[in-house]
Every structure is written in structure tokens, then in C-alpha cells.
Design a protein around this motif. Structure first.
Motif, PDB file in Angstrom:
ATOM      1  N   SER A   1       6.015   3.482   3.284  1.00 51.99           N
ATOM      2  CA  SER A   1       6.124   4.961   2.616  1.00 51.99           C
ATOM      3  C   SER A   1       7.675   5.194   2.553  1.00 51.99           C
ATOM      4  O   SER A   1       8.509   5.221   3.404  1.00 51.99           O
ATOM      5  N   SER A   2       7.992   5.682   1.353  1.00 50.19           N
ATOM      6  CA  SER A   2       9.553   6.168   0.989  1.00 50.19           C
ATOM      7  C   SER A   2       9.566   7.420   0.385  1.00 50.19           C
ATOM      8  O   SER A   2      10.377   8.345   0.698  1.00 50.19           O
ATOM      9  N   TYR A   3       8.263   7.973  -0.226  1.00 56.94           N
ATOM     10  CA  TYR A   3       8.570   9.298  -1.123  1.00 56.94           C
ATOM     11  C   TYR A   3       7.923  10.493  -0.143  1.00 56.94           C
ATOM     12  O   TYR A   3       8.161  11.640  -0.436  1.00 56.94           O
TER      13      TYR A   3
ATOM     14  N   VAL B   1       3.307  -7.897  -3.951  1.00 56.24           N
ATOM     15  CA  VAL B   1       2.346  -7.336  -5.234  1.00 56.24           C
ATOM     16  C   VAL B   1       2.714  -5.843  -5.258  1.00 56.24           C
ATOM     17  O   VAL B   1       2.187  -4.995  -4.295  1.00 56.24           O
ATOM     18  N   GLU B   2       3.412  -5.319  -6.265  1.00 50.58           N
ATOM     19  CA  GLU B   2       4.094  -3.835  -6.053  1.00 50.58           C
ATOM     20  C   GLU B   2       3.563  -3.069  -7.081  1.00 50.58           C
ATOM     21  O   GLU B   2       3.598  -3.615  -8.336  1.00 50.58           O
ATOM     22  N   ASP B   3       3.229  -1.866  -7.046  1.00 44.40           N
ATOM     23  CA  ASP B   3       2.814  -1.188  -8.500  1.00 44.40           C
ATOM     24  C   ASP B   3       3.984  -0.614  -9.357  1.00 44.40           C
ATOM     25  O   ASP B   3       3.926  -0.771 -10.176  1.00 44.40           O
ATOM     26  N   ILE B   4       5.022  -0.194  -8.594  1.00 48.75           N
ATOM     27  CA  ILE B   4       6.350   0.485  -9.480  1.00 48.75           C
ATOM     28  C   ILE B   4       7.657   0.105  -8.847  1.00 48.75           C
ATOM     29  O   ILE B   4       7.588   0.308  -7.681  1.00 48.75           O
ATOM     30  N   VAL B   5       8.476  -0.282  -9.437  1.00 43.50           N
ATOM     31  CA  VAL B   5       9.747  -0.207  -8.949  1.00 43.50           C
ATOM     32  C   VAL B   5      10.800   0.933  -9.736  1.00 43.50           C
ATOM     33  O   VAL B   5      10.717   1.289 -10.946  1.00 43.50           O
ATOM     34  N   ASP B   6      11.237   2.067  -8.713  1.00 48.62           N
ATOM     35  CA  ASP B   6      11.925   3.155  -9.228  1.00 48.62           C
ATOM     36  C   ASP B   6      13.256   2.950  -9.056  1.00 48.62           C
ATOM     37  O   ASP B   6      14.068   2.338  -9.812  1.00 48.62           O
ATOM     38  N   THR B   7      13.838   3.115  -7.961  1.00 48.67           N
ATOM     39  CA  THR B   7      15.222   3.045  -7.384  1.00 48.67           C
ATOM     40  C   THR B   7      15.581   1.473  -7.135  1.00 48.67           C
ATOM     41  O   THR B   7      16.530   0.917  -7.109  1.00 48.67           O
ATOM     42  N   GLY B   8      14.501   0.839  -6.716  1.00 46.81           N
ATOM     43  CA  GLY B   8      14.327  -0.546  -6.309  1.00 46.81           C
ATOM     44  C   GLY B   8      14.686  -0.517  -4.656  1.00 46.81           C
ATOM     45  O   GLY B   8      14.619  -1.887  -4.069  1.00 46.81           O
ATOM     46  N   LEU B   9      14.784   0.621  -3.917  1.00 47.45           N
ATOM     47  CA  LEU B   9      15.136   0.367  -2.644  1.00 47.45           C
ATOM     48  C   LEU B   9      13.973   0.046  -1.765  1.00 47.45           C
ATOM     49  O   LEU B   9      14.031  -0.912  -0.889  1.00 47.45           O
ATOM     50  N   SER B  10      12.827   0.343  -2.115  1.00 48.99           N
ATOM     51  CA  SER B  10      11.841  -0.164  -1.252  1.00 48.99           C
ATOM     52  C   SER B  10      11.459  -1.702  -1.506  1.00 48.99           C
ATOM     53  O   SER B  10      11.297  -2.470  -0.381  1.00 48.99           O
ATOM     54  N   LEU B  11      11.361  -2.196  -2.663  1.00 50.84           N
ATOM     55  CA  LEU B  11      11.185  -3.638  -2.827  1.00 50.84           C
ATOM     56  C   LEU B  11      12.399  -4.533  -2.105  1.00 50.84           C
ATOM     57  O   LEU B  11      12.196  -5.470  -1.394  1.00 50.84           O
TER      58      LEU B  11
ATOM     59  N   LEU C   1       0.757  -0.980  -0.151  1.00 53.01           N
ATOM     60  CA  LEU C   1      -0.121   0.029   0.077  1.00 53.01           C
ATOM     61  C   LEU C   1       0.791   1.472  -0.005  1.00 53.01           C
ATOM     62  O   LEU C   1       1.978   1.156   0.540  1.00 53.01           O
ATOM     63  N   LYS C   2       0.221   2.450  -0.591  1.00 48.64           N
ATOM     64  CA  LYS C   2      -0.952   2.232  -1.110  1.00 48.64           C
ATOM     65  C   LYS C   2      -0.848   2.031  -2.644  1.00 48.64           C
ATOM     66  O   LYS C   2      -2.181   1.702  -2.930  1.00 48.64           O
ATOM     67  N   GLY C   3       0.115   2.315  -3.305  1.00 49.50           N
ATOM     68  CA  GLY C   3       0.235   2.363  -4.714  1.00 49.50           C
ATOM     69  C   GLY C   3      -0.533   0.846  -5.338  1.00 49.50           C
ATOM     70  O   GLY C   3      -0.894   0.635  -6.484  1.00 49.50           O
ATOM     71  N   GLY C   4      -0.229  -0.319  -4.593  1.00 53.10           N
ATOM     72  CA  GLY C   4      -0.430  -1.523  -5.208  1.00 53.10           C
ATOM     73  C   GLY C   4      -1.989  -1.957  -5.131  1.00 53.10           C
ATOM     74  O   GLY C   4      -2.150  -3.088  -5.519  1.00 53.10           O
TER      75      GLY C   4
ATOM     76  N   LEU D   1      -1.052   4.780  -8.524  1.00 51.63           N
ATOM     77  CA  LEU D   1      -0.043   5.586  -8.392  1.00 51.63           C
ATOM     78  C   LEU D   1      -0.647   7.223  -8.281  1.00 51.63           C
ATOM     79  O   LEU D   1      -1.426   7.456  -8.790  1.00 51.63           O
ATOM     80  N   ASP D   2       0.025   7.654  -7.222  1.00 51.95           N
ATOM     81  CA  ASP D   2      -0.243   8.929  -6.885  1.00 51.95           C
ATOM     82  C   ASP D   2       0.935  10.164  -7.166  1.00 51.95           C
ATOM     83  O   ASP D   2       1.865   9.740  -7.394  1.00 51.95           O
ATOM     84  N   TYR D   3       0.343  11.185  -7.434  1.00 52.59           N
ATOM     85  CA  TYR D   3       1.283  12.757  -7.070  1.00 52.59           C
ATOM     86  C   TYR D   3       0.570  13.120  -5.806  1.00 52.59           C
ATOM     87  O   TYR D   3      -0.511  13.780  -6.186  1.00 52.59           O
TER      88      TYR D   3
ATOM     89  N   TYR E   1      -4.848  11.235  -8.079  1.00 55.75           N
ATOM     90  CA  TYR E   1      -4.642  10.367  -9.500  1.00 55.75           C
ATOM     91  C   TYR E   1      -4.882   8.929  -9.102  1.00 55.75           C
ATOM     92  O   TYR E   1      -4.852   8.309 -10.111  1.00 55.75           O
ATOM     93  N   ARG E   2      -4.866   8.657  -7.893  1.00 52.47           N
ATOM     94  CA  ARG E   2      -4.922   7.222  -7.784  1.00 52.47           C
ATOM     95  C   ARG E   2      -5.908   6.557  -8.416  1.00 52.47           C
ATOM     96  O   ARG E   2      -5.792   5.334  -8.804  1.00 52.47           O
ATOM     97  N   ASN E   3      -7.124   7.153  -8.722  1.00 51.01           N
ATOM     98  CA  ASN E   3      -8.329   6.626  -9.055  1.00 51.01           C
ATOM     99  C   ASN E   3      -8.474   6.601 -10.466  1.00 51.01           C
ATOM    100  O   ASN E   3      -9.603   6.050 -10.910  1.00 51.01           O
TER     101      ASN E   3
HETATM  102  C1  PRP Z   1       5.977   4.018  -4.526  1.00 55.65           C
HETATM  103  C2  PRP Z   1       5.686   2.648  -5.006  1.00 55.65           C
HETATM  104  C3  PRP Z   1       6.692   1.776  -4.301  1.00 55.65           C
HETATM  105  C4  PRP Z   1       8.076   2.880  -4.238  1.00 55.65           C
HETATM  106  C5  PRP Z   1       8.738   2.456  -5.325  1.00 55.65           C
HETATM  107  O1  PRP Z   1       5.425   3.934  -2.951  1.00 55.65           O
HETATM  108  O2  PRP Z   1       4.450   2.220  -4.446  1.00 55.65           O
HETATM  109  O3  PRP Z   1       6.362   1.306  -3.044  1.00 55.65           O
HETATM  110  O4  PRP Z   1       7.380   4.003  -4.218  1.00 55.65           O
HETATM  111  O5  PRP Z   1      10.043   3.398  -5.146  1.00 55.65           O
HETATM  112  P1  PRP Z   1      11.601   3.023  -5.047  1.00 55.65           P
HETATM  113  O6  PRP Z   1      11.737   1.692  -6.129  1.00 55.65           O
HETATM  114  O7  PRP Z   1      12.213   4.114  -5.422  1.00 55.65           O
HETATM  115  O8  PRP Z   1      11.887   2.501  -3.679  1.00 55.65           O
HETATM  116  P2  PRP Z   1       5.289   5.480  -2.382  1.00 55.65           P
HETATM  117  O9  PRP Z   1       6.322   5.653  -1.260  1.00 55.65           O
HETATM  118  O10 PRP Z   1       5.140   6.531  -3.210  1.00 55.65           O
HETATM  119  O11 PRP Z   1       4.014   5.143  -1.424  1.00 55.65           O
HETATM  120  P3  PRP Z   1       2.522   4.961  -1.904  1.00 55.65           P
HETATM  121  O12 PRP Z   1       2.673   3.590  -2.670  1.00 55.65           O
HETATM  122  O13 PRP Z   1       1.765   4.803  -0.699  1.00 55.65           O
HETATM  123  O14 PRP Z   1       2.116   6.040  -2.858  1.00 55.65           O
END
Ligand code: PRP
Length: 181
Positions: free
Chosen positions: A70-72, A100-110, A44-47, A160-162, A166-168
Motif C-alpha cells: 500500500s502506498s496511497y 504483475v502490477e495494475d498501474i505504474v504511476d510514480t514508479g516508486l512502488s514497482l 494486491l489489491k489493484g493487480g 483499480l480503486d478510488y 470501482y475495483r469491480n
Molecule cells: C497502486 C497500484 C500500484 C501503485 C502505483 O496501489 O496498484 O501498486 O499504486 O503507484 P506508484 O507508481 O506511484 O508507486 P495502491 O497503493 O493504490 O494500492 P491498491 O493496489 O491496494 O489499490
């Protein structure tokens, strides 16, 4: 006309494209986990939206759980700081777990989530990611199931939000740069 559409520079994937890719991944999981009851852990929340559609595309029994991280915060780029805001409720020891994750950006969260869930000693631990941004990886990270590889744009919609909005949107779009720069 959806008011949020005006904030998009472009549509990335429409509902049809997303649903058909999600169905393919669901079928793959159904085949690979037949005779098992995997636990899908939505991040959560993005996934939330991806998990809701994915679990309906899987035709074997599954169990669902959620991990909120939460990381952002309000920043558009990753701080690399991961906080657990809601822990899982199920006992995943000895179970087959799919993150189950919505997006991998830096990869640090995963990476953090994988290490965290590994400590509970699941039988297997796999990762299912809707969007992968290879150009943004800061670490070497790999997944078992991936929906789409995308460029380095700021994506919103389908969970995915900003700034929490926009998540909806039922589709994925590229947010106009002037809205977050
Ligand atoms: C987003 C997304 C991932 C993470 C990916 O979450 O859902 O969990 O960032 O980024 P990374 O690969 O750079 O670590 P976010 O912290 O924005 O929270 P949210 O899902 O509640 O919007």
C-alpha cells in the motif's frame, strides 16, 4: 445502467480492448517461458483482476503468489511510502518470477517491489504492467511487458480503486475530477 458509470468522465478501455491486449501479453509470456514454470506475483489489491485474466491467457504451467502493498491510502497521489501488508508465500529463490502490477504511476512502488523480491535471489525477475503513466514517473523505471500507456488522468475499474470502490468495474474509466479534488 451501472451506477458507477455516472462517476466516470470517460471510458478509457472497454472489456473487449482489455481482454484482447491481455491475451496478447499472455501469448508472449507463453512463448518466452516455454519449458519453464514461472511464478506470477500479483500485487494486491489493484493487480487481482489483471492477474486473474492474464494467467488464463497463459498456456504453460505457472504458479501464483501475491504481495500486498500500500502506498496511497485514501490520497489520490502517491506518498512514495510503500508498506508490505502481505508477504509472498512461495520460495522464489532460483525461480523465474514475473511481477504483475495494475498501474505504474510514480514508479516508486514497482522499484521497491523489484528490490524487495531481488533479495530472494530469483533466477530471473521480470515486470508485467497493465497501465503505464509515463508523465507521472518520478524515477527512471522500465518494464518487460506493458498493456497500455495512458495520460495523467485518475483511472478506476478493472481492479483499480478510488477510496476502495470501482475495483469491480470490468472496464477502465477516467474518474470525474470533482470526485477526488
Ligand atoms: C497502486 C497500484 C500500484 C501503485 C502505483 O496501489 O496498484 O501498486 O499504486 O503507484 P506508484 O507508481 O506511484 O508507486 P495502491 O497503493 O493504490 O494500492 P491498491 O493496489 O491496494 O489499490
Amino acid at each position: 445502467m451501472n451506477k458507477m458509470n455516472c462517476d466516470l468522465a470517460a471510458l478509457l478501455f472497454d472489456e473487449f480492448r482489455i481482454q484482447s491486449r491481455v491475451r496478447e501479453i499472455g501469448m508472449q509470456i507463453t512463448q518466452e517461458y516455454k519449458d519453464k514454470v514461472p511464478i506470477l506475483v500479483g500485487i494486491l489489491k489493484g493487480g487481482f483482476m489483471f492477474l486473474a485474466d492474464l494467467c488464463r491467457s497463459i498456456s504453460i504451467p505457472v504458479e501464483l503468489d501475491f504481495l500486498a502493498i500500500s502506498s496511497y491510502g485514501k490520497e489520490a497521489s502517491s506518498s512514495g511510502v510503500v508498506k508490505i501488508r502481505k508477504d509472498i508465500d512461495l520460495d522464489i529463490t532460483g525461480r523465474d518470477v514475473i511481477i504483475v502490477e495494475d498501474i505504474v504511476d510514480t514508479g516508486l512502488s514497482l522499484q521497491y517491489i523489484k528490490e524487495y523480491l531481488s533479495k530472494h535471489s530469483p533466477a530471473t525477475l521480470k515486470t508485467c504492467v497493465l497501465l503505464d503513466k509515463p508523465a507521472a514517473h518520478k524515477i527512471d523505471v522500465s518494464f518487460d511487458y506493458v498493456g497500455f500507456e495512458i495520460g495523467n488522468e485518475f483511472i478506476v475499474g478493472y481492479g483499480l480503486d478510488y477510496n476502495e470502490q470501482y475495483r469491480n468495474l470490468p472496464y477502465l474509466g477516467i474518474l470525474k475530477e470533482e470526485l477526488y479534488k
